[in-house]
Design an enzyme around this catalytic site. Structure first.
Site, short mmCIF file in Angstrom:
data_model
loop_
_atom_site.label_atom_id
_atom_site.label_comp_id
_atom_site.label_asym_id
_atom_site.label_seq_id
_atom_site.Cartn_x
_atom_site.Cartn_y
_atom_site.Cartn_z
N ARG A 120 0.38 -9.33 -1.29
CA ARG A 120 -0.02 -8.37 -0.25
C ARG A 120 1.22 -7.63 0.23
O ARG A 120 2.28 -8.23 0.44
CB ARG A 120 -0.69 -9.08 0.93
CG ARG A 120 -2.08 -9.63 0.64
CD ARG A 120 -3.10 -8.53 0.45
NE ARG A 120 -4.46 -9.04 0.26
CZ ARG A 120 -5.02 -9.27 -0.91
NH1 ARG A 120 -4.33 -9.05 -2.03
NH2 ARG A 120 -6.28 -9.71 -0.98
N GLU A 154 -4.23 1.80 -0.13
CA GLU A 154 -4.64 1.91 -1.53
C GLU A 154 -5.93 2.71 -1.63
O GLU A 154 -6.87 2.43 -0.88
CB GLU A 154 -4.84 0.51 -2.14
CG GLU A 154 -3.57 -0.32 -2.14
CD GLU A 154 -3.78 -1.74 -2.66
OE1 GLU A 154 -4.93 -2.08 -3.01
OE2 GLU A 154 -2.80 -2.50 -2.70
N HIS A 186 -2.93 -2.31 -8.17
CA HIS A 186 -3.62 -3.52 -7.70
C HIS A 186 -4.51 -4.06 -8.82
O HIS A 186 -5.71 -4.30 -8.63
CB HIS A 186 -4.44 -3.23 -6.45
CG HIS A 186 -4.69 -4.46 -5.62
ND1 HIS A 186 -4.74 -4.47 -4.25
CD2 HIS A 186 -4.89 -5.76 -5.99
CE1 HIS A 186 -4.98 -5.69 -3.80
NE2 HIS A 186 -5.07 -6.50 -4.84
#
Length: 298
Positions: free
Chosen positions: A227, A256, A275
């Site tokens: 994270r 994101e 991601h």
């Protein structure tokens, strides 16, 4: 009433289809990236939500009082659901840990190699017409600090041991692992690589602050597939500019997708992936089966 999978990705849909994985009649699958308005419209009669990557704000729960449970398909549900708010409403939030430990660790390993040998940088230069061979770092014998020794971190530590790296692995609670060290500062001290494998909680937010980012060796590689909030962003940018961090290889970001003009897009000593660390067919299969198992227990 029933369950809605609100944001099935194209990749997961393909895995479910091609591997002929079960889909209960009580689960409706929506493919895509729903807006808040989409969520309200599709979840008005649902009692269970399956969520893979979409934030479910309190406003959605306000508009959909039938929701009694959310199964977050992964870990770190607090990034996507206000857990305190959900608890006040009596909405149970479940996670599906462990499905992609190897996949995420391998992605982190790949980012580390890419940073060490400047692979992305050379690729960009060649595509722009510049032939400029770049030297890099041999990883064997280098120290790596693995921060977090859950399933992913333990896998990362084992992979690093396998190529002859010196591994110092820290966890908030003791772990029975040969590389475990009890103090985070000790693990970080003079590390050539730092790889993050922690969930984001109030206790771990900005765990790598300005002071701790000065502990590894000058020019170290920072890998983050966990994270973004684990790292003090302003300090990271400053140390990338000053050379304390030689390269950051990142799969996670504060926002994101990255917005146009994001400072991440202009940095040269940085490698970015979208991601995607968990995204392999094997991990997707396991994710779906674990999600169904959690759903079956409700």
């Amino acid at each position: 009433m029933g369950a809605i999978f609100v944001d099935c990705t194209e990749e997961l849909a393909r895995v479910i289809r091609t591997r002929e994985l079960p889909v209960p009649d009580t689960i409706k699958i929506n493919e895509g990236n729903p807006t808040e308005a989409n969520l309200v419209a599709m979840c008005a009669q649902a009692d269970v939500l399956l969520v893979e990557h979409t934030v479910v704000p309190p406003a959605v729960l306000d508009a959909c009082p039938s929701i009694r449970a959310i199964i977050f398909m992964g870990t770190g549900a607090g990034t996507y659901v206000d857990l305190h708010d959900a608890a006040k409403r009596g909405v149970k939030v479940y996670t599906t840990p462990g499905y992609g430990d190897r996949s995420v660790a391998e992605h982190a390993f790949g980012l580390m190699f890419s940073a060490a040998r400047r692979i992305a940088e050379m690729d960009r230069k060649i595509r722009s017409g510049i032939w400029s061979p770049q030297g890099g770092l041999q990883l064997m014998g280098q120290k790596i600090a693995v921060v977090g020794l859950g399933g992913i971190g333990a896998c990362m530590a084992d992979l690093a041991v396998g190529i002859g790296m010196e591994v110092a692995a820290w966890n908030r609670t003791p772990r029975d692992h040969r590389a475990f060290v009890a103090e985070l500062d000790e693990a970080l001290e003079n590390a050539n690589v730092v790889s993050l494998h922690l969930s984001l909680t109030p206790e771990t937010a900005e765990l790598l602050n300005a002071r701790r980012l000065l502990l590894p060796a000058k020019g170290f590689i920072l890998v983050n597939t966990a994270r973004a909030g684990l790292v003090e962003e302003a300090a990271m940018f400053r140390m990338l500019a000053e050379g304390q961090i030689g390269h950051a290889a990142l799969d996670v970001f504060p926002e994101e997708p990255l917005p146009p003009g994001s400072p991440y897009l202009s940095l040269k000593n940085i490698t970015l992936t979208a991601h995607a660390a968990y995204m392999t067919d094997s991990a997707y299969k396991e994710l779906w089966l674990r999600t169904l198992n959690a759903y079956g227990k409700l």
